[in-house]
Design a protein around this motif. Structure first.
Motif, mmCIF file in Angstrom:
data_model
loop_
_atom_site.group_PDB
_atom_site.id
_atom_site.type_symbol
_atom_site.label_atom_id
_atom_site.label_comp_id
_atom_site.label_asym_id
_atom_site.label_seq_id
_atom_site.Cartn_x
_atom_site.Cartn_y
_atom_site.Cartn_z
ATOM 1 N N GLY A 12 0.853 -1.175 0.000
ATOM 2 C CA GLY A 12 0.000 0.000 0.000
ATOM 3 C C GLY A 12 0.893 1.230 0.000
ATOM 4 N N ILE A 13 0.308 2.379 0.273
ATOM 5 C CA ILE A 13 1.046 3.637 0.252
ATOM 6 C C ILE A 13 1.244 4.121 1.684
ATOM 7 C CG2 ILE A 13 1.040 6.040 -0.534
ATOM 8 C CD1 ILE A 13 -0.759 5.112 -2.871
ATOM 9 N N PHE A 14 2.498 4.277 2.074
ATOM 10 C CA PHE A 14 2.819 4.832 3.390
ATOM 11 C C PHE A 14 3.024 6.333 3.239
ATOM 12 C CE2 PHE A 14 5.885 6.156 6.651
ATOM 13 C CZ PHE A 14 5.141 5.857 7.780
ATOM 14 N N VAL A 15 2.373 7.103 4.100
ATOM 15 C CA VAL A 15 2.435 8.564 4.052
ATOM 16 C C VAL A 15 2.826 9.086 5.425
ATOM 17 C CG1 VAL A 15 1.129 10.690 3.609
ATOM 18 C CG2 VAL A 15 0.504 8.578 2.426
ATOM 19 N N ARG A 16 3.824 9.948 5.441
ATOM 20 C CA ARG A 16 4.194 10.589 6.714
ATOM 21 C C ARG A 16 4.607 12.024 6.408
ATOM 22 N NH1 ARG A 16 8.641 8.246 10.953
ATOM 23 N NH2 ARG A 16 9.801 7.959 9.022
ATOM 24 N N VAL A 17 3.956 12.978 7.078
ATOM 25 C CA VAL A 17 4.212 14.399 6.866
ATOM 26 C C VAL A 17 4.671 14.999 8.188
ATOM 27 C CG1 VAL A 17 3.241 16.613 6.152
ATOM 28 C CG2 VAL A 17 2.405 14.492 5.102
ATOM 29 N N PHE A 18 5.913 15.484 8.204
ATOM 30 C CA PHE A 18 6.457 16.140 9.397
ATOM 31 C C PHE A 18 6.228 17.652 9.341
ATOM 32 C CE2 PHE A 18 9.178 12.363 8.877
ATOM 33 C CZ PHE A 18 8.973 11.770 10.101
ATOM 34 N N SER A 19 6.519 18.229 8.175
ATOM 35 C CA SER A 19 6.426 19.676 7.992
ATOM 36 C C SER A 19 6.318 19.939 6.491
ATOM 37 C CB SER A 19 7.683 20.353 8.552
ATOM 38 O OG SER A 19 8.813 20.010 7.768
ATOM 39 N N PRO A 20 6.086 21.176 6.097
ATOM 40 C CA PRO A 20 5.995 21.455 4.652
ATOM 41 C C PRO A 20 7.264 21.111 3.877
ATOM 42 C CG PRO A 20 5.009 23.236 5.887
ATOM 43 C CD PRO A 20 5.647 22.322 6.898
ATOM 44 N N GLU A 21 8.393 21.012 4.557
ATOM 45 C CA GLU A 21 9.649 20.689 3.882
ATOM 46 C C GLU A 21 10.017 19.220 4.002
ATOM 47 O OE1 GLU A 21 9.691 23.100 6.525
ATOM 48 O OE2 GLU A 21 9.010 24.588 5.059
ATOM 49 N N ASN A 22 9.372 18.485 4.894
ATOM 50 C CA ASN A 22 9.817 17.131 5.212
ATOM 51 C C ASN A 22 8.626 16.171 5.218
ATOM 52 O OD1 ASN A 22 11.180 14.894 6.109
ATOM 53 N ND2 ASN A 22 11.655 15.711 8.134
ATOM 54 N N PHE A 26 5.653 6.651 -0.048
ATOM 55 C CA PHE A 26 6.232 5.573 -0.853
ATOM 56 C C PHE A 26 5.416 4.299 -0.746
ATOM 57 C CE2 PHE A 26 8.571 5.794 3.153
ATOM 58 C CZ PHE A 26 8.447 4.516 3.645
ATOM 59 N N TRP A 27 5.718 3.365 -1.652
ATOM 60 C CA TRP A 27 5.015 2.096 -1.797
ATOM 61 C C TRP A 27 5.745 1.045 -0.976
ATOM 62 C CZ3 TRP A 27 0.464 0.875 -3.835
ATOM 63 C CH2 TRP A 27 0.197 -0.439 -4.206
ATOM 64 N N THR A 28 5.043 0.376 -0.078
ATOM 65 C CA THR A 28 5.663 -0.670 0.747
ATOM 66 C C THR A 28 4.579 -1.622 1.223
ATOM 67 O OG1 THR A 28 7.158 -1.074 2.622
ATOM 68 C CG2 THR A 28 5.492 0.644 2.913
ATOM 69 N N ASP A 29 4.980 -2.633 2.005
ATOM 70 C CA ASP A 29 3.986 -3.507 2.639
ATOM 71 C C ASP A 29 4.117 -3.394 4.153
ATOM 72 O OD1 ASP A 29 6.218 -4.998 3.330
ATOM 73 O OD2 ASP A 29 5.754 -6.666 1.998
ATOM 74 N N GLY A 30 3.277 -4.132 4.872
ATOM 75 C CA GLY A 30 3.277 -4.054 6.326
ATOM 76 C C GLY A 30 4.604 -4.458 6.942
ATOM 77 N N HIS A 31 5.253 -5.455 6.347
ATOM 78 C CA HIS A 31 6.556 -5.880 6.874
ATOM 79 C C HIS A 31 7.560 -4.737 6.767
ATOM 80 C CE1 HIS A 31 5.244 -10.029 7.258
ATOM 81 N NE2 HIS A 31 4.798 -9.991 6.016
ATOM 82 N N CYS A 96 0.202 10.698 9.448
ATOM 83 C CA CYS A 96 0.866 9.414 9.233
ATOM 84 C C CYS A 96 -0.209 8.381 8.953
ATOM 85 C CB CYS A 96 1.676 9.016 10.463
ATOM 86 S SG CYS A 96 2.642 7.518 10.250
ATOM 87 N N ALA A 97 -0.048 7.638 7.845
ATOM 88 C CA ALA A 97 -1.055 6.631 7.495
ATOM 89 C C ALA A 97 -0.463 5.596 6.553
ATOM 90 C CB ALA A 97 -2.262 7.293 6.834
ATOM 91 N N PHE A 98 -1.042 4.388 6.606
ATOM 92 C CA PHE A 98 -0.732 3.337 5.642
ATOM 93 C C PHE A 98 -2.020 3.072 4.888
ATOM 94 C CE2 PHE A 98 -0.036 -1.395 4.876
ATOM 95 C CZ PHE A 98 0.773 -1.188 3.776
ATOM 96 N N LEU A 99 -2.037 3.353 3.603
ATOM 97 C CA LEU A 99 -3.265 3.375 2.816
ATOM 98 C C LEU A 99 -3.436 2.106 1.995
ATOM 99 C CD1 LEU A 99 -2.782 7.019 1.525
ATOM 100 C CD2 LEU A 99 -4.119 6.288 3.506
ATOM 101 N N ASN A 153 -11.132 0.968 9.916
ATOM 102 C CA ASN A 153 -10.900 1.204 11.338
ATOM 103 C C ASN A 153 -9.414 1.163 11.669
ATOM 104 O OD1 ASN A 153 -13.611 1.412 11.856
ATOM 105 N ND2 ASN A 153 -13.849 -0.750 12.351
ATOM 106 N N GLN A 154 -8.711 0.214 11.069
ATOM 107 C CA GLN A 154 -7.314 -0.001 11.422
ATOM 108 C C GLN A 154 -6.368 0.967 10.736
ATOM 109 O OE1 GLN A 154 -5.863 -3.863 10.475
ATOM 110 N NE2 GLN A 154 -3.964 -3.580 11.578
ATOM 111 N N LEU A 155 -6.638 1.315 9.492
ATOM 112 C CA LEU A 155 -5.644 2.021 8.708
ATOM 113 C C LEU A 155 -5.865 3.517 8.590
ATOM 114 C CD1 LEU A 155 -5.201 -0.644 5.913
ATOM 115 C CD2 LEU A 155 -3.858 -0.327 7.972
ATOM 116 N N LEU A 156 -7.032 4.017 8.933
ATOM 117 C CA LEU A 156 -7.221 5.469 8.933
ATOM 118 C C LEU A 156 -6.703 6.030 10.244
ATOM 119 C CD1 LEU A 156 -10.626 6.302 7.247
ATOM 120 C CD2 LEU A 156 -8.357 7.074 6.597
ATOM 121 N N ASN A 157 -5.402 5.901 10.442
ATOM 122 C CA ASN A 157 -4.766 6.365 11.683
ATOM 123 C C ASN A 157 -3.985 7.631 11.396
ATOM 124 O OD1 ASN A 157 -5.624 4.267 13.395
ATOM 125 N ND2 ASN A 157 -4.230 2.904 12.328
#
Length: 161
Positions: A12-22, A26-31, A96-99, A153-157
């Motif tokens: 799935g797609i992992f998304v993490r946003v720290f700030s507008p610059e960071n 990317f594409w990955t799996d749960g492992h 932060c989310a895994f989609l 429920n699990q992934l909309l974190n």
């Protein structure tokens, strides 16, 4: 296949946003996410176990003592879960989310685009670039299944600060 196994083995797609610059998209799996959380713990020295304790989640390790009360070591009770890894990786993040699956990623993109800020639009564009990697499944098959509701429920974190 259980829902937990499904989430670990399928990408799935992992998304993490720290700030507008960071930010990361990317594409990955749960492992891969669990490995990333473990690596980040090693690099930063910020213990996953301590983080989970602050969130009032049961420890996944415990000290062992002899009958005389002498410390003998640490025993692993369980492994960190995918859900816990996403939360841990989002501890310093605005988002932060895994989609998974594609329909859920699309909902996430639409939500980001409604915010109308530069960072959210950039992240939405990066996610859109990865949408073609999802297998094509009719939305009806997901929305009618209990598995889809479990994923929702699990992934909309989304962790906001």
């Amino acid at each position: 296949m259980t829902a937990q196994k499904e989430n670990h083995d399928n990408p799935g797609i992992f998304v993490r946003v720290f700030s507008p610059e960071n930010y990361e998209v990317f594409w990955t799996d749960g492992h891969g996410i669990i490995a990333m959380a473990t690596n980040e713990e090693t690099l930063t020295g910020d213990s996953i176990n301590c983080y989970l304790e602050r969130c009032q989640v049961d420890n996944f390790s415990r000290d062992m003592y002899s009958p005389l009360g002498e410390f003998e070591g640490i025993i692993n009770l369980r492994q960190i879960t995918l859900n816990e890894s996403v939360h841990y990786l989002g501890r310093n993040a605005k988002i932060c989310a895994f989609l998974r699956p594609k329909v859920q990623a699309l909902r996430f993109v639409h939500g980001l685009e409604k915010q109308n800020s530069i960072i959210e639009l950039e992240v939405a564009a990066a996610i859109r670039g990865l949408l073609e990697k999802f297998d094509e499944h009719p939305e009806d098959n997901y929305t009618k299944s209990g598995l889809f509701r479990l994923m929702e429920n699990q992934l909309l974190n989304i962790t906001t600060k």
